[in-house]
Enzyme design. Structure first.
Site, short mmCIF file in Angstrom:
data_model
loop_
_atom_site.label_atom_id
_atom_site.label_comp_id
_atom_site.label_asym_id
_atom_site.label_seq_id
_atom_site.Cartn_x
_atom_site.Cartn_y
_atom_site.Cartn_z
N TYR A 97 -13.98 6.09 0.13
CA TYR A 97 -14.39 5.12 -0.88
C TYR A 97 -15.53 5.61 -1.76
O TYR A 97 -16.45 4.87 -2.08
CB TYR A 97 -14.78 3.80 -0.19
CG TYR A 97 -13.58 3.07 0.38
CD1 TYR A 97 -12.73 2.35 -0.45
CD2 TYR A 97 -13.28 3.14 1.73
CE1 TYR A 97 -11.63 1.69 0.06
CE2 TYR A 97 -12.18 2.49 2.27
CZ TYR A 97 -11.35 1.76 1.42
OH TYR A 97 -10.26 1.12 1.93
N ASP A 142 -6.60 3.47 -4.27
CA ASP A 142 -7.01 3.39 -2.87
C ASP A 142 -7.77 4.65 -2.50
O ASP A 142 -8.29 5.35 -3.36
CB ASP A 142 -5.78 3.15 -1.99
CG ASP A 142 -6.12 2.46 -0.68
OD1 ASP A 142 -7.29 2.13 -0.46
OD2 ASP A 142 -5.20 2.26 0.12
N HIS A 179 -2.00 -1.45 -3.51
CA HIS A 179 -2.94 -0.35 -3.26
C HIS A 179 -2.21 0.94 -3.62
O HIS A 179 -1.20 1.28 -2.99
CB HIS A 179 -3.34 -0.29 -1.78
CG HIS A 179 -4.26 -1.39 -1.36
ND1 HIS A 179 -4.74 -1.49 -0.07
CD2 HIS A 179 -4.80 -2.43 -2.05
CE1 HIS A 179 -5.53 -2.54 0.02
NE2 HIS A 179 -5.58 -3.13 -1.16
N CYS A 191 0.86 -1.18 0.00
CA CYS A 191 0.00 0.00 0.00
C CYS A 191 0.89 1.23 0.00
O CYS A 191 1.59 1.50 0.99
CB CYS A 191 -0.92 0.00 1.22
SG CYS A 191 -1.96 1.47 1.35
#
Length: 358
Positions: A334, A320, A273, A244
């Site tokens: 999100y 991400d 990510h 990530c």
């Protein structure tokens, strides 16, 4: 490289699979069974129903994020063996439906932490932020702040049913330091990786977010050195990492492109990510999420994507956390629009980098 997009299911995500299908270059829905309690076996009929829903929308069903690890495994309690056996069966069940990668983490109590879920940015958007000076000493107060800022959505890693017992969790982890947590991870990997090898499912451990200890809880995946130790716990390409960029990049000492080159180069990173952050102070201890563009954050996304392209990356990647833009008010981090822009930007970099190699 296969571009994915995280989706929280038809019952708890305002974003539809048909929306994701329209994002250019996105071929995978990265999802999970969010209503199965942590530690229980994922039923085949529910996996089949979820896959059918994803595939019928024209998307792939090859990455699961996440199959969470029961706290008894992380703590090292005698009951862990039953939960590990359940995890092995879940791996087998997922493999029957074409799953190739399982993302997971080994973080105690809190899977990730921010002090503000809607920090206002200069362009009128908002994003998640972490500012140490805003961090409360009371875990219950922190949980309340997260719940209040979640806009009614259940945030991954902050399930109310589990965190209702946060004081008991802290007590259970009292004697678990970094070495003990690492030993418990080794015990877990020694049990499940042979199953993964047999059924063709790769584990991809997510880094600690933020990558430093908080509330006295240990962290064991913060940097390259930690990754080398985890890699050596069980030598197998099925014992892999989710790299990530944001989580590792939150520590300015981490050279994220170099980490990618090393671990993708030896096929230990099946999942990426990709996100950007911007540091908010000279000490680089506070940050907020930003748009994916290099110019909008503190990470060089071009160099990150170049590290992948130079190693002919064939794994999975997803944009991400994004900002909330254009009036969208969904699950913090999100939303649809900014992550869609992120996917398009990452695909654009990828196309330019790979064509330039020919």
């Amino acid at each position: 490289m296969k571009m994915g997009f995280r989706w929280f299911g038809s019952r708890d995500d305002p974003i539809h699979l048909s929306d994701i299908r329209q994002i250019p270059g996105v071929s995978q829905a990265v999802t999970a069974l969010y209503d199965v309690p942590v530690g229980e076996i994922w039923p085949k009929d529910q996996i089949a129903r979820l896959k059918r829903e994803v595939v019928d929308a024209g998307l792939g069903f090859e990455v699961i994020e996440s199959v969470n690890i029961h706290d008894d495994i992380k703590i090292g309690l005698p009951t862990r063996d039953q939960y590990i056996e359940n995890y092995q069966q879940t791996i087998k069940n997922l493999s029957e439906y074409g799953v190739k990668v399982i993302c997971y983490n080994f973080m105690p109590v809190f899977d990730w932490l921010r002090t503000n879920l809607s920090y206002p940015l200069a362009d009128g958007s908002n994003a998640m932020a972490y500012q140490p000076k805003m961090l409360t000493d009371d875990p219950n107060e922190l949980i309340r702040q997260i719940m209040d800022g979640s806009k009614g959505f259940e945030m991954p890693g902050w399930e109310p049913s589990r965190l209702a017992h946060v004081q008991q969790l802290f007590a259970a982890y009292r004697n678990v330091d970094a070495e003990k947590l690492l030993a418990n991870l080794k015990y877990f990997l020694e049990a499940i990786i042979p199953t993964c090898e047999q059924y063709g499912v790769r584990m991809a451990m997510h880094p600690d977010d933020p990558p430093f200890p908080l509330f006295g809880l240990p962290r064991i995946y913060k940097n390259r050195e930690d990754m080398l130790r985890i890699e050596q716990l069980y030598e197998s390409p099925y014992n892999g990492f989710t790299i990530c960029t944001g989580s590792l990049g939150e520590n300015p000492k981490n050279n994220v492109p170099a980490i990618i080159r090393e671990f993708v180069g030896k096929d230990r990173a099946p999942f990426i990510h990709a996100r950007n952050i911007r540091f908010m102070n000279a000490e680089k201890t506070a940050f907020h999420e930003s748009a994916h563009l290099s110019a909008d954050g503190s990470l060089d996304m071009y160099e990150i994507m170049k590290a992948l392209a130079d190693n002919d990356y064939e794994g999975y990647i997803r944009p991400d956390h994004g900002r909330n833009i254009w009036g969208e008010s969904g699950r913090p981090g999100y939303g649809l629009y900014d992550r869609a822009l992120g996917a398009a930007y990452l695909n654009g970099l990828w196309e330019a980098l790979t064509k330039n190699k020919k």
